[in-house]
Design a protein around this motif. Structure first.
Motif, PDB file in Angstrom:
ATOM      1  N   ALA A   1       0.827  -1.208   0.000  1.00  0.00           N
ATOM      2  CA  ALA A   1       0.000   0.000   0.000  1.00  0.00           C
ATOM      3  C   ALA A   1       0.865   1.263   0.000  1.00  0.00           C
ATOM      4  CB  ALA A   1      -0.938  -0.004   1.200  1.00  0.00           C
ATOM      5  N   GLU A   2       1.926   1.269   0.805  1.00  0.00           N
ATOM      6  CA  GLU A   2       2.802   2.440   0.849  1.00  0.00           C
ATOM      7  C   GLU A   2       3.455   2.683  -0.515  1.00  0.00           C
ATOM      8  OE1 GLU A   2       4.576   2.749   5.320  1.00  0.00           O
ATOM      9  OE2 GLU A   2       5.199   1.000   4.149  1.00  0.00           O
ATOM     10  N   LEU A   3       3.940   1.616  -1.123  1.00  0.00           N
ATOM     11  CA  LEU A   3       4.593   1.756  -2.423  1.00  0.00           C
ATOM     12  C   LEU A   3       3.606   2.184  -3.500  1.00  0.00           C
ATOM     13  CD1 LEU A   3       6.900  -1.370  -2.237  1.00  0.00           C
ATOM     14  CD2 LEU A   3       7.621   1.022  -2.115  1.00  0.00           C
ATOM     15  N   ILE A   4       2.430   1.579  -3.501  1.00  0.00           N
ATOM     16  CA  ILE A   4       1.419   1.914  -4.506  1.00  0.00           C
ATOM     17  C   ILE A   4       0.968   3.368  -4.363  1.00  0.00           C
ATOM     18  CG2 ILE A   4      -0.965   1.427  -5.216  1.00  0.00           C
ATOM     19  CD1 ILE A   4      -0.253  -1.579  -4.743  1.00  0.00           C
ATOM     20  N   ASN A   5       0.823   3.824  -3.134  1.00  0.00           N
ATOM     21  CA  ASN A   5       0.408   5.207  -2.906  1.00  0.00           C
ATOM     22  C   ASN A   5       1.424   6.219  -3.428  1.00  0.00           C
ATOM     23  OD1 ASN A   5      -2.028   4.568  -1.717  1.00  0.00           O
ATOM     24  ND2 ASN A   5      -1.205   4.570   0.353  1.00  0.00           N
ATOM     25  N   HIS A   6       2.689   5.806  -3.549  1.00  0.00           N
ATOM     26  CA  HIS A   6       3.747   6.717  -3.994  1.00  0.00           C
ATOM     27  C   HIS A   6       4.414   6.223  -5.277  1.00  0.00           C
ATOM     28  CE1 HIS A   6       3.346   8.865  -0.235  1.00  0.00           C
ATOM     29  NE2 HIS A   6       3.368   7.704   0.384  1.00  0.00           N
ATOM     30  N   ALA A   7       3.716   5.427  -6.054  1.00  0.00           N
ATOM     31  CA  ALA A   7       4.281   4.810  -7.257  1.00  0.00           C
ATOM     32  C   ALA A   7       4.819   5.835  -8.249  1.00  0.00           C
ATOM     33  CB  ALA A   7       3.243   3.925  -7.936  1.00  0.00           C
TER      34      ALA A   7
ATOM     35  N   ALA B   1       0.057   3.745 -10.443  1.00  0.00           N
ATOM     36  CA  ALA B   1      -0.185   2.797  -9.359  1.00  0.00           C
ATOM     37  C   ALA B   1      -0.620   1.438  -9.894  1.00  0.00           C
ATOM     38  CB  ALA B   1      -1.234   3.357  -8.401  1.00  0.00           C
ATOM     39  N   GLU B   2      -1.366   1.430 -11.004  1.00  0.00           N
ATOM     40  CA  GLU B   2      -1.845   0.181 -11.582  1.00  0.00           C
ATOM     41  C   GLU B   2      -0.705  -0.715 -12.044  1.00  0.00           C
ATOM     42  OE1 GLU B   2      -2.865   3.244 -12.423  1.00  0.00           O
ATOM     43  OE2 GLU B   2      -5.031   3.294 -12.094  1.00  0.00           O
ATOM     44  N   VAL B   3       0.360  -0.095 -12.552  1.00  0.00           N
ATOM     45  CA  VAL B   3       1.527  -0.868 -12.998  1.00  0.00           C
ATOM     46  C   VAL B   3       2.194  -1.532 -11.804  1.00  0.00           C
ATOM     47  CG1 VAL B   3       3.829  -0.706 -14.039  1.00  0.00           C
ATOM     48  CG2 VAL B   3       1.908   0.575 -15.013  1.00  0.00           C
ATOM     49  N   LEU B   4       2.388  -0.782 -10.742  1.00  0.00           N
ATOM     50  CA  LEU B   4       3.015  -1.350  -9.549  1.00  0.00           C
ATOM     51  C   LEU B   4       2.134  -2.425  -8.936  1.00  0.00           C
ATOM     52  CD1 LEU B   4       5.378  -1.428  -7.649  1.00  0.00           C
ATOM     53  CD2 LEU B   4       4.363   0.465  -6.385  1.00  0.00           C
ATOM     54  N   TYR B   5       0.841  -2.198  -8.930  1.00  0.00           N
ATOM     55  CA  TYR B   5      -0.095  -3.202  -8.417  1.00  0.00           C
ATOM     56  C   TYR B   5       0.068  -4.508  -9.191  1.00  0.00           C
ATOM     57  CZ  TYR B   5      -4.400  -5.456  -6.951  1.00  0.00           C
ATOM     58  OH  TYR B   5      -5.309  -6.358  -6.446  1.00  0.00           O
ATOM     59  N   GLY B   6       0.127  -4.424 -10.495  1.00  0.00           N
ATOM     60  CA  GLY B   6       0.316  -5.611 -11.325  1.00  0.00           C
ATOM     61  C   GLY B   6       1.656  -6.277 -11.085  1.00  0.00           C
TER      62      GLY B   6
ATOM     63  N   GLU C   1      13.775  -3.912  -4.733  1.00  0.00           N
ATOM     64  CA  GLU C   1      12.966  -5.099  -5.055  1.00  0.00           C
ATOM     65  C   GLU C   1      11.739  -4.712  -5.882  1.00  0.00           C
ATOM     66  OE1 GLU C   1      13.840  -7.875  -1.131  1.00  0.00           O
ATOM     67  OE2 GLU C   1      12.246  -6.367  -1.052  1.00  0.00           O
ATOM     68  N   ALA C   2      11.090  -3.653  -5.488  1.00  0.00           N
ATOM     69  CA  ALA C   2       9.910  -3.194  -6.218  1.00  0.00           C
ATOM     70  C   ALA C   2      10.297  -2.760  -7.633  1.00  0.00           C
ATOM     71  CB  ALA C   2       9.234  -2.052  -5.472  1.00  0.00           C
ATOM     72  N   GLN C   3      11.415  -2.056  -7.776  1.00  0.00           N
ATOM     73  CA  GLN C   3      11.861  -1.613  -9.097  1.00  0.00           C
ATOM     74  C   GLN C   3      12.166  -2.811  -9.992  1.00  0.00           C
ATOM     75  OE1 GLN C   3      12.208   1.813 -10.293  1.00  0.00           O
ATOM     76  NE2 GLN C   3      12.057   0.519 -12.098  1.00  0.00           N
ATOM     77  N   GLU C   4      12.786  -3.841  -9.445  1.00  0.00           N
ATOM     78  CA  GLU C   4      13.093  -5.048 -10.220  1.00  0.00           C
ATOM     79  C   GLU C   4      11.808  -5.735 -10.685  1.00  0.00           C
ATOM     80  OE1 GLU C   4      15.040  -7.891 -12.291  1.00  0.00           O
ATOM     81  OE2 GLU C   4      15.906  -6.095 -11.401  1.00  0.00           O
ATOM     82  N   ARG C   5      10.814  -5.806  -9.826  1.00  0.00           N
ATOM     83  CA  ARG C   5       9.532  -6.413 -10.200  1.00  0.00           C
ATOM     84  C   ARG C   5       8.828  -5.591 -11.277  1.00  0.00           C
ATOM     85  NH1 ARG C   5       7.710 -10.693  -7.568  1.00  0.00           N
ATOM     86  NH2 ARG C   5       8.851 -11.360  -5.739  1.00  0.00           N
ATOM     87  N   ILE C   6       8.924  -4.273 -11.192  1.00  0.00           N
ATOM     88  CA  ILE C   6       8.342  -3.406 -12.216  1.00  0.00           C
ATOM     89  C   ILE C   6       9.023  -3.682 -13.559  1.00  0.00           C
ATOM     90  CG2 ILE C   6       8.159  -1.018 -13.037  1.00  0.00           C
ATOM     91  CD1 ILE C   6       7.838  -0.245 -10.033  1.00  0.00           C
ATOM     92  N   ASN C   7      10.350  -3.762 -13.561  1.00  0.00           N
ATOM     93  CA  ASN C   7      11.093  -4.022 -14.795  1.00  0.00           C
ATOM     94  C   ASN C   7      10.676  -5.350 -15.412  1.00  0.00           C
ATOM     95  OD1 ASN C   7      12.443  -1.626 -14.390  1.00  0.00           O
ATOM     96  ND2 ASN C   7      14.283  -2.587 -13.570  1.00  0.00           N
ATOM     97  N   GLN C   8      10.551  -6.387 -14.603  1.00  0.00           N
ATOM     98  CA  GLN C   8      10.129  -7.693 -15.094  1.00  0.00           C
ATOM     99  C   GLN C   8       8.701  -7.632 -15.641  1.00  0.00           C
ATOM    100  OE1 GLN C   8      10.677 -10.284 -11.748  1.00  0.00           O
ATOM    101  NE2 GLN C   8      12.876 -10.486 -12.068  1.00  0.00           N
ATOM    102  N   PHE C   9       7.830  -6.943 -14.926  1.00  0.00           N
ATOM    103  CA  PHE C   9       6.433  -6.822 -15.327  1.00  0.00           C
ATOM    104  C   PHE C   9       6.314  -6.105 -16.674  1.00  0.00           C
ATOM    105  CE2 PHE C   9       2.342  -4.501 -15.181  1.00  0.00           C
ATOM    106  CZ  PHE C   9       1.476  -5.572 -15.011  1.00  0.00           C
ATOM    107  N   MET C  10       7.088  -5.058 -16.857  1.00  0.00           N
ATOM    108  CA  MET C  10       7.005  -4.282 -18.098  1.00  0.00           C
ATOM    109  C   MET C  10       7.570  -5.047 -19.296  1.00  0.00           C
ATOM    110  SD  MET C  10       5.477  -1.544 -17.193  1.00  0.00           S
ATOM    111  CE  MET C  10       5.770  -0.184 -18.284  1.00  0.00           C
ATOM    112  N   LYS C  11       8.476  -5.986 -19.049  1.00  0.00           N
ATOM    113  CA  LYS C  11       9.075  -6.774 -20.133  1.00  0.00           C
ATOM    114  C   LYS C  11       8.278  -8.033 -20.463  1.00  0.00           C
ATOM    115  CE  LYS C  11      13.779  -5.315 -19.118  1.00  0.00           C
ATOM    116  NZ  LYS C  11      15.067  -5.747 -18.566  1.00  0.00           N
ATOM    117  N   ALA C  12       7.355  -8.411 -19.599  1.00  0.00           N
ATOM    118  CA  ALA C  12       6.594  -9.643 -19.793  1.00  0.00           C
ATOM    119  C   ALA C  12       5.730  -9.561 -21.050  1.00  0.00           C
ATOM    120  CB  ALA C  12       5.713  -9.911 -18.571  1.00  0.00           C
ATOM    121  N   LYS C  13       5.621 -10.675 -21.734  1.00  0.00           N
ATOM    122  CA  LYS C  13       4.803 -10.722 -22.937  1.00  0.00           C
ATOM    123  C   LYS C  13       3.344 -10.938 -22.547  1.00  0.00           C
ATOM    124  CE  LYS C  13       8.358 -12.277 -25.986  1.00  0.00           C
ATOM    125  NZ  LYS C  13       8.659 -12.953 -27.213  1.00  0.00           N
TER     126      LYS C  13
END
Length: 66
Positions: A18-24, A32-37, A51-63
């Motif tokens: 919640a803290e991260l999403i609120n300040h995405a 915020a929707e990208v971070l949520y995903g 850790e959150a940045q790494e997950r965002i990078n992986q999420f954005m590269k996913a097919k």
């Protein structure tokens, strides 16, 4: 008293979803929707900024499955 931005830049701290999403947008320049995903399938409940940045990078590269 340190500001929240200074505290966040230390990198060791863990934050709830919640803290991260609120300040995405301020932290990661994504909506915020990208971070949520990006965090949706993670078992952990808290994440460091790195850790959150790494997950965002992986999420954005996913097919997209169609």
């Amino acid at each position: 008293m340190t500001s929240s931005i200074e505290h966040i830049q230390q990198g060791d701290a863990k934050y709830t979803r919640a803290e991260l999403i609120n300040h995405a947008e301020a932290l990661f320049a994504v909506k915020a929707e990208v971070l949520y995903g990006a965090l949706s399938e993670a078992a952990a409940q808290t994440f460091s900024i790195a850790e959150a940045q790494e997950r965002i990078n992986q999420f954005m590269k996913a097919k997209v499955k169609g």
